[in-house]
Design an enzyme around this catalytic site. Structure first.
Site, PDB file in Angstrom:
ATOM      1  N   ASP A   1      52.857 -68.248 -56.279  1.00 46.33           N
ATOM      2  CA  ASP A   1      52.464 -69.378 -55.492  1.00 46.33           C
ATOM      3  C   ASP A   1      53.126 -69.630 -54.065  1.00 46.33           C
ATOM      4  O   ASP A   1      53.965 -70.487 -54.072  1.00 46.33           O
ATOM      5  CB  ASP A   1      52.239 -70.636 -56.336  1.00 46.33           C
ATOM      6  CG  ASP A   1      51.465 -71.609 -55.651  1.00 46.33           C
ATOM      7  OD1 ASP A   1      51.192 -71.507 -54.412  1.00 46.33           O
ATOM      8  OD2 ASP A   1      51.213 -72.624 -56.462  1.00 46.33           O
TER       9      ASP A   1
ATOM     10  N   HIS B   1      58.151 -55.638 -31.597  1.00 41.19           N
ATOM     11  CA  HIS B   1      56.923 -56.210 -31.750  1.00 41.19           C
ATOM     12  C   HIS B   1      55.735 -55.265 -31.057  1.00 41.19           C
ATOM     13  O   HIS B   1      54.749 -55.035 -31.789  1.00 41.19           O
ATOM     14  CB  HIS B   1      56.885 -57.563 -31.323  1.00 41.19           C
ATOM     15  CG  HIS B   1      56.936 -58.626 -32.579  1.00 41.19           C
ATOM     16  ND1 HIS B   1      55.930 -58.397 -33.573  1.00 41.19           N
ATOM     17  CD2 HIS B   1      57.796 -59.230 -33.134  1.00 41.19           C
ATOM     18  CE1 HIS B   1      56.427 -59.443 -34.485  1.00 41.19           C
ATOM     19  NE2 HIS B   1      57.602 -59.839 -34.084  1.00 41.19           N
TER      20      HIS B   1
ATOM     21  N   GLU C   1      51.814 -58.756 -40.931  1.00 36.13           N
ATOM     22  CA  GLU C   1      52.584 -58.809 -39.517  1.00 36.13           C
ATOM     23  C   GLU C   1      53.386 -57.501 -39.367  1.00 36.13           C
ATOM     24  O   GLU C   1      54.377 -57.304 -40.319  1.00 36.13           O
ATOM     25  CB  GLU C   1      53.302 -60.055 -39.357  1.00 36.13           C
ATOM     26  CG  GLU C   1      54.001 -60.414 -38.257  1.00 36.13           C
ATOM     27  CD  GLU C   1      54.994 -61.575 -37.817  1.00 36.13           C
ATOM     28  OE1 GLU C   1      54.184 -62.731 -38.360  1.00 36.13           O
ATOM     29  OE2 GLU C   1      55.818 -61.809 -37.338  1.00 36.13           O
TER      30      GLU C   1
ATOM     31  N   LYS D   1      60.431 -70.187 -40.411  1.00 37.45           N
ATOM     32  CA  LYS D   1      58.992 -69.419 -40.429  1.00 37.45           C
ATOM     33  C   LYS D   1      59.613 -67.788 -40.741  1.00 37.45           C
ATOM     34  O   LYS D   1      58.944 -67.226 -41.407  1.00 37.45           O
ATOM     35  CB  LYS D   1      58.183 -69.413 -39.151  1.00 37.45           C
ATOM     36  CG  LYS D   1      56.764 -68.874 -39.374  1.00 37.45           C
ATOM     37  CD  LYS D   1      56.867 -67.532 -38.850  1.00 37.45           C
ATOM     38  CE  LYS D   1      55.383 -67.121 -38.971  1.00 37.45           C
ATOM     39  NZ  LYS D   1      55.349 -65.428 -38.626  1.00 37.45           N
TER      40      LYS D   1
HETATM   41  C1  MEV Z   1      58.049 -64.213 -36.021  1.00 36.50           C
HETATM   42  O1  MEV Z   1      57.108 -63.925 -37.215  1.00 36.50           O
HETATM   43  C2  MEV Z   1      59.213 -64.969 -36.830  1.00 36.50           C
HETATM   44  C3  MEV Z   1      60.315 -65.391 -35.305  1.00 36.50           C
HETATM   45  O2  MEV Z   1      59.567 -66.209 -34.675  1.00 36.50           O
HETATM   46  C4  MEV Z   1      61.338 -65.826 -36.081  1.00 36.50           C
HETATM   47  C5  MEV Z   1      62.438 -66.551 -35.388  1.00 36.50           C
HETATM   48  O3  MEV Z   1      62.175 -66.860 -34.329  1.00 36.50           O
HETATM   49  O4  MEV Z   1      63.579 -66.801 -35.943  1.00 36.50           O
HETATM   50  C6  MEV Z   1      60.664 -63.943 -34.743  1.00 36.50           C
END
Ligand code: MEV
Length: 429
Positions: A284, A382, A84, A268
């Site tokens: 892992d 992004h 990513e 995430k």
């Molecule tokens: C994207 O990979 C991760 C985000 O969505 C994390 C977040 O929203 O805090 C940008």
């Protein structure tokens, strides 16, 4: 850990070859490790064939270096494996801001893993619990025989817990937790082997039938913690004051602290950083993912793993705590040449040191996401990198990738068709 500088100014703008040269200078790792990190050497199909079943090839991912990390006073160049865009850049940039406040303070405790043993058909749960606890020393002694080398290294089984479940879909059950210090190993094998060894003894003591014997990925006795303090002035950029950015980040965190829908995405973002170091070091990452999300639910409501608040002198203070069952021996860590080189690059020998780096990267990644979300939005950064991927997918190579990506970004149309059209035109000119 390495004591060379992790501040490599302009690393981002260098060519791939120059970055490798800089890496050699700044890290002092061997030619062989550089070859493994660069992809010139690394995992062979022959080695891969020994790692898993039915191997037919090798799947590659980009390996980037996060710069600027200062962790417990030590400079570390962090290898991150991820597909990513923006993650490595985000971590590096946030590490630069955190440096201004003295860097990350990170701690990891002992490598305590939990092995679970499920016992069914127990005639009397309370009596079995008491008998097992009374015979704790004998049980620990028996479990220790499963791995004499680990015991010699100062690890091995150290404690026992018994958890009765009076009502389950299959009736009452007793669950025994064997706590094992797995030292520098992630510990799945040590935990599972010790648990399996206890079958006859636990059946005899409980009068029941031992069923599952397996580690728990909710490694909540193996927590790592990171903390950072960023002076508010350092947070200012564009039209945003430092206080605005700080407060915006705290407001963004507050959202994740109360809403599981937001917390999942927030966490995430943390795992973007955590996983990419886990992967680069052959650890892992599914185990750590499972532990992280289970830990995030420990209050009964899934919530944020991190916390952001106003720190001393109006600074932004961030903390992150989560289970980190990682190893520097065993599994792929000592087999995969790139994983070995990744540990060499960071100068890491122990599981504790590795956990301290990973937790810091997770906190940096969370900060990167919250800072972007709380100000200009995530898409700006992004999109230019996304445009590069679209250009590559359309067949662009070398310098054309950036040319096409920049053109699409400025036009505001980032599509495969547009990339193809620009590529076609450039090729004709
Ligand atoms: C994207 O990979 C991760 C985000 O969505 C994390 C977040 O929203 O805090 C940008």
């Amino acid at each position: 850990m390495t004591s060379k500088s992790s501040r490599i100014s302009g690393f981002y703008n260098e060519t791939l070859g120059s970055r490798l040269d800089l890496l050699k200078i700044h890290s002092g790792v061997s030619e062989e490790d550089i070859r493994a990190l660069s992809g010139e050497a690394g995992l062979s199909t022959e080695l891969a064939d020994l790692m898993i079943e039915n191997v037919i090839g090798i799947y590659s991912l980009p390996l980037g270096i996060a710069t600027n990390f200062l962790i417990n006073g030590v400079d570390i160049l962090v290898p991150m494996v991820i597909e990513e865009p923006s993650v490595v850049a985000g971590a590096s940039f946030m590490a630069k801001l955190v440096r201004e406040g003295g860097g990350f303070e990170a701690t990891a405790g002992k490598s305590l893993m939990i092995a679970q043993i499920q016992i069914l058909d127990v005639p009397d749960l309370a009596e079995a619990e008491s008998t097992i606890l009374t015979n704790k020393d004998q049980i620990l002694g028996e479990a220790s025989k499963a791995d004499p080398v680990l015991v010699k290294l100062g690890g091995g089984p150290i404690d026992l817990e018994v958890r009765p479940f009076r009502e389950t879909p299959v009736g009452p059950m007793l669950v025994v937790h064997l706590i094992i210090d797995t030292k520098d190993a992630m510990g799945a094998n040590a935990a599972n082997t010790a648990a399996e060894r206890l079958t006859p003894l636990l059946e005899q003591l409980s009068g029941g039938r031992v069923h599952l014997r397996i580690l728990s990925n909710l490694a909540d006795q193996r927590l790592a913690r990171a903390k950072c303090n960023i002076p508010k002035e350092v947070l200012a950029f564009g039209e945003y004051s430092g206080a605005q950015v700080r407060d915006g980040i705290i407001e963004a965190w507050a959202f994740a602290s109360v809403d599981p829908y937001r917390a999942a995405t927030h966490n995430k973002g943390i795992m973007n950083g955590v996983d990419s170091v886990l992967i680069s070091t052959g650890n892992d990452w599914r185990a750590v993912e499972a532990g992280a999300h289970a830990y995030a639910s420990r209050s009964g409501t899934y919530s944020s793993l991190s916390k952001w608040s106003v720190g001393p002198n109006g600074s932004l203070e961030g903390t992150l705590e989560m289970p980190l069952a990682v190893g520097t021996i065993g599994g792929a860590t000592r087999v995969h040449p790139t994983a070995k080189a990744a540990l060499q690059l960071m100068g890491i020998e122990t599981a504790k040191e590795l956990a301290e780096v990973i937790i810091s990267v997770g906190l940096a990644q969370n900060l990167a996401a919250l800072r972007a979300l709380a100000t200009e939005g995530i898409q700006r950064g992004h999109m230019s990198l996304h445009a590069r991927q679209v250009a590559i997918a359309a067949g662009a190579l070398g310098s054309m990738v950036k040319t096409i990506a920049d053109r699409m970004t400025s036009e505001g149309e980032i599509t495969f068709e547009r990339a193809k059209a620009i590529l076609h035109k450039i090729s004709k000119d």
